[in-house]
Design a protein around this motif. Structure first.
Motif, mmCIF file in Angstrom:
data_model
loop_
_atom_site.group_PDB
_atom_site.id
_atom_site.type_symbol
_atom_site.label_atom_id
_atom_site.label_comp_id
_atom_site.label_asym_id
_atom_site.label_seq_id
_atom_site.Cartn_x
_atom_site.Cartn_y
_atom_site.Cartn_z
ATOM 1 N N SER A 60 0.844 -1.259 0.018
ATOM 2 C CA SER A 60 -0.092 0.031 0.003
ATOM 3 C C SER A 60 0.953 1.305 0.048
ATOM 4 O O SER A 60 0.399 2.357 -0.683
ATOM 5 C CB SER A 60 -0.942 0.090 1.314
ATOM 6 N N VAL A 61 1.795 1.204 0.884
ATOM 7 C CA VAL A 61 2.636 2.415 0.923
ATOM 8 C C VAL A 61 3.791 2.684 -0.128
ATOM 9 O O VAL A 61 4.373 3.442 -0.166
ATOM 10 C CB VAL A 61 3.296 2.693 2.556
ATOM 11 N N SER A 62 3.854 1.529 -0.927
ATOM 12 C CA SER A 62 5.005 1.477 -1.784
ATOM 13 C C SER A 62 4.467 1.806 -3.160
ATOM 14 O O SER A 62 5.371 2.661 -4.135
ATOM 15 C CB SER A 62 5.652 -0.016 -2.026
ATOM 16 N N LEU A 63 3.372 1.726 -3.524
ATOM 17 C CA LEU A 63 2.735 2.019 -4.880
ATOM 18 C C LEU A 63 2.282 3.703 -4.739
ATOM 19 O O LEU A 63 1.095 3.959 -4.778
ATOM 20 C CB LEU A 63 1.613 1.187 -5.128
ATOM 21 N N THR A 64 3.377 4.353 -4.826
ATOM 22 C CA THR A 64 2.968 5.925 -4.775
ATOM 23 C C THR A 64 2.490 6.590 -5.943
ATOM 24 O O THR A 64 1.646 7.557 -5.846
ATOM 25 C CB THR A 64 4.256 6.593 -4.118
ATOM 26 N N GLU A 65 2.687 6.384 -7.050
ATOM 27 C CA GLU A 65 2.151 6.506 -8.191
ATOM 28 C C GLU A 65 0.858 6.034 -8.610
ATOM 29 O O GLU A 65 0.817 5.063 -9.176
ATOM 30 C CB GLU A 65 3.284 6.580 -9.433
ATOM 31 N N LEU A 66 -0.091 6.670 -8.145
ATOM 32 C CA LEU A 66 -1.454 6.154 -8.057
ATOM 33 C C LEU A 66 -2.079 5.815 -9.448
ATOM 34 O O LEU A 66 -2.591 4.849 -9.933
ATOM 35 C CB LEU A 66 -2.376 6.831 -7.204
ATOM 36 N N LYS A 67 -1.585 6.868 -10.449
ATOM 37 C CA LYS A 67 -2.001 6.426 -11.847
ATOM 38 C C LYS A 67 -0.954 5.698 -12.486
ATOM 39 O O LYS A 67 -1.463 5.638 -13.797
ATOM 40 C CB LYS A 67 -2.221 8.084 -12.421
ATOM 41 N N SER A 68 -0.356 5.300 -12.168
ATOM 42 C CA SER A 68 0.754 4.384 -13.104
ATOM 43 C C SER A 68 0.359 2.645 -12.890
ATOM 44 O O SER A 68 -0.624 2.689 -12.120
ATOM 45 C CB SER A 68 2.443 4.320 -12.468
ATOM 46 N N CYS A 69 1.148 1.961 -13.651
ATOM 47 C CA CYS A 69 0.744 0.806 -13.652
ATOM 48 C C CYS A 69 1.930 -0.188 -13.021
ATOM 49 O O CYS A 69 2.972 0.228 -13.492
ATOM 50 C CB CYS A 69 0.107 0.148 -14.866
ATOM 51 N N TYR A 70 1.724 -1.161 -12.167
ATOM 52 C CA TYR A 70 3.005 -1.843 -11.729
ATOM 53 C C TYR A 70 2.698 -3.284 -12.104
ATOM 54 O O TYR A 70 1.699 -3.791 -12.277
ATOM 55 C CB TYR A 70 2.874 -1.944 -10.094
ATOM 56 N N THR A 71 4.116 -4.156 -12.091
ATOM 57 C CA THR A 71 4.065 -5.488 -11.854
ATOM 58 C C THR A 71 5.295 -5.798 -10.847
ATOM 59 O O THR A 71 5.902 -4.868 -10.286
ATOM 60 C CB THR A 71 4.406 -6.089 -13.291
ATOM 61 N N ALA A 72 5.118 -7.199 -10.503
ATOM 62 C CA ALA A 72 5.804 -7.440 -9.245
ATOM 63 C C ALA A 72 6.281 -8.750 -9.569
ATOM 64 O O ALA A 72 5.636 -9.553 -10.274
ATOM 65 C CB ALA A 72 5.073 -7.475 -7.863
ATOM 66 N N ASP A 73 7.459 -9.190 -9.216
ATOM 67 C CA ASP A 73 8.219 -10.670 -9.077
ATOM 68 C C ASP A 73 8.227 -11.090 -7.886
ATOM 69 O O ASP A 73 8.633 -10.434 -6.924
ATOM 70 C CB ASP A 73 9.396 -10.425 -9.948
ATOM 71 N N ILE A 74 7.844 -12.440 -7.731
ATOM 72 C CA ILE A 74 8.107 -13.212 -6.425
ATOM 73 C C ILE A 74 9.195 -13.900 -6.723
ATOM 74 O O ILE A 74 9.314 -14.984 -7.398
ATOM 75 C CB ILE A 74 6.933 -13.688 -5.856
ATOM 76 N N LEU A 75 10.321 -13.697 -6.076
ATOM 77 C CA LEU A 75 11.481 -14.530 -6.250
ATOM 78 C C LEU A 75 11.506 -15.385 -4.996
ATOM 79 O O LEU A 75 11.400 -15.415 -3.877
ATOM 80 C CB LEU A 75 12.831 -13.898 -6.101
ATOM 81 N N SER A 76 11.872 -16.763 -5.477
ATOM 82 C CA SER A 76 12.172 -17.933 -4.669
ATOM 83 C C SER A 76 13.621 -18.092 -4.388
ATOM 84 O O SER A 76 14.489 -18.289 -5.012
ATOM 85 C CB SER A 76 11.970 -19.145 -5.079
ATOM 86 N N GLU A 77 14.041 -17.608 -2.965
ATOM 87 C CA GLU A 77 15.503 -17.382 -2.616
ATOM 88 C C GLU A 77 15.628 -18.294 -1.387
ATOM 89 O O GLU A 77 14.875 -18.764 -0.702
ATOM 90 C CB GLU A 77 15.796 -16.054 -2.330
ATOM 91 N N PRO A 78 17.201 -18.741 -0.991
ATOM 92 C CA PRO A 78 17.311 -19.258 -0.121
ATOM 93 C C PRO A 78 17.073 -18.281 1.282
ATOM 94 O O PRO A 78 16.681 -17.251 1.262
ATOM 95 C CB PRO A 78 19.071 -19.078 0.152
ATOM 96 N N PRO A 79 16.652 -19.045 2.423
ATOM 97 C CA PRO A 79 16.146 -18.352 3.566
ATOM 98 C C PRO A 79 16.906 -17.474 4.265
ATOM 99 O O PRO A 79 18.061 -17.082 3.861
ATOM 100 C CB PRO A 79 15.904 -19.592 4.759
ATOM 101 N N LEU A 80 16.415 -16.360 5.074
ATOM 102 C CA LEU A 80 17.255 -15.530 5.545
ATOM 103 C C LEU A 80 18.484 -15.912 6.375
ATOM 104 O O LEU A 80 18.306 -16.920 7.235
ATOM 105 C CB LEU A 80 16.364 -14.823 6.613
ATOM 106 N N GLY A 81 19.644 -15.263 6.175
ATOM 107 C CA GLY A 81 20.980 -15.785 6.957
ATOM 108 C C GLY A 81 21.588 -16.932 5.953
ATOM 109 O O GLY A 81 22.781 -17.210 6.354
ATOM 110 N N ALA A 82 20.763 -17.755 5.116
ATOM 111 C CA ALA A 82 21.596 -18.583 4.251
ATOM 112 C C ALA A 82 22.306 -17.762 3.280
ATOM 113 O O ALA A 82 22.076 -16.848 2.691
ATOM 114 C CB ALA A 82 20.582 -19.766 3.766
ATOM 115 N N THR A 83 23.470 -18.695 2.486
ATOM 116 C CA THR A 83 23.989 -18.158 1.384
ATOM 117 C C THR A 83 23.777 -18.995 0.185
ATOM 118 O O THR A 83 23.631 -20.104 0.282
ATOM 119 C CB THR A 83 25.435 -17.849 1.714
ATOM 120 N N SER A 84 24.376 -18.336 -1.011
ATOM 121 C CA SER A 84 23.907 -19.330 -2.190
ATOM 122 C C SER A 84 25.003 -18.525 -3.125
ATOM 123 O O SER A 84 25.266 -17.369 -3.407
ATOM 124 C CB SER A 84 22.628 -19.390 -2.732
ATOM 125 N N ASP A 85 25.509 -19.348 -4.146
ATOM 126 C CA ASP A 85 26.381 -19.000 -5.222
ATOM 127 C C ASP A 85 25.459 -18.526 -6.410
ATOM 128 O O ASP A 85 26.295 -18.029 -7.220
ATOM 129 C CB ASP A 85 27.329 -20.070 -5.600
#
Length: 288
Positions: free
Chosen positions: A81-106
């Motif tokens: 809600s607070v991130s989409l500040t340009e109300l008359k614009s159009c947005y897309t979002a990507d949901i990334l599948s990443e290692p859990p918080l604290g884990a590392t990956s190459d």
């Protein structure tokens, strides 16, 4: 030579296994839900302990951004809600599948799922308004005072209403009917203070209100319908309030009560007269 071949095969198998694993944890069923600019991005499935989700969003053609609440999270929703500040614009979002918080990956790239396009100004649902009624002295005019629904948008620490955002584009549909009728009529008004005139005197009316934004595509023009409120006519004829049978029963009951009162009064007076007469006859005459 054999050892080098073995190492290469092991690395390739790990890479393939990693790609296969990630292919099973992509976010699915990515949807937007938004009411009064309170906007939630949601998806499935819930992640296991082996991975998490990160949300990236952007205006069409713009740089990708992140909401710090939605980075390597095990949640399956993100409040943007607070991130989409340009109300008359159009947005897309990507949901990334990443290692859990604290884990590392190459890996530098992770599987992701792209959301449908979302345009806040055109797509957010408008919630139900509230309103109060005022009946005028002539009993033929009723004023509706509509409260514009508040939104999740703030400007200079002030919470904006839908009127602040849509301005003159915002209309209100008023659906109304006589209280004891099913025939509904509708009128559209530009103001939040609405006068319903030329109503039938002596009738009670019921009202519903909904926001209407004609500039939107048709399936997004109408907001949620308000709760029903009815006026009350204090001068409504008794025959409209109560049925003839109820009125007849009330009159019959009143006549019975009156009859009982008269009977008791007559009997009481009769007893008093007899007692007075008996007392007079039983007393000797006094000398003058």
């Amino acid at each position: 030579m054999k050892l080098q071949t073995f190492v290469v095969m092991v690395l390739l198998s790990r890479h393939c296994a990693s790609g296969a694993a990630y292919s099973h944890i992509r976010a699915q069923n990515v949807t937007w839900s938004s009411t009064n600019f309170k906007t939630i991005l949601s998806w499935k499935p819930k992640p296991s302990a082996d991975y998490s989700y990160t949300v990236e969003f952007s205006v069409a053609g713009g740089d990708r951004q992140r909401n710090h609440h939605c980075i390597r999270s095990n949640a399956t929703m993100c409040d943007l809600s607070v991130s989409l500040t340009e109300l008359k614009s159009c947005y897309t979002a990507d949901i990334l599948s990443e290692p859990p918080l604290g884990a590392t990956s190459d890996d530098t790239e992770f599987p992701h799922t792209t959301s449908p396009r979302f345009c806040p100004y055109q797509d957010t649902e408008i919630g139900m308004p509230t309103f109060n009624l005022t009946v005028h002295e002539d009993k033929k005019t009723i004023t509706l005072h509509v409260t514009d629904p508040l939104t999740a948008v703030f400007k200079d620490d002030h919470q904006l209403s839908i009127r602040d955002i849509f301005s003159d584009e915002l209309k209100y549909n008023v659906l109304y009917r006589k209280q004891k009728s099913t025939g509904t009529k509708m009128q559209t008004f530009s103001s939040s203070v609405i006068e319903m005139t030329n109503l039938d005197k002596g009738e009670s009316y019921c009202f519903n209100v909904q926001a209407h934004i004609p500039s939107r595509r048709r399936e997004k023009q109408f907001g949620l319908l308000s709760a029903t409120k009815c006026s009350h006519n204090d001068e409504e004829p008794i025959l409209k309030v109560y049925s003839p049978a109820v009125i007849a029963g009330g009159i019959f009951f009143i006549l019975i009560v009156i009859g009982l009162v008269i009977t008791i009064t007559v009997i009481s007076c009769s007893h008093k007269k007899k007692a007075l007469k008996s007392g007079t006859e039983g007393c000797p005459l006094q000398d003058v």
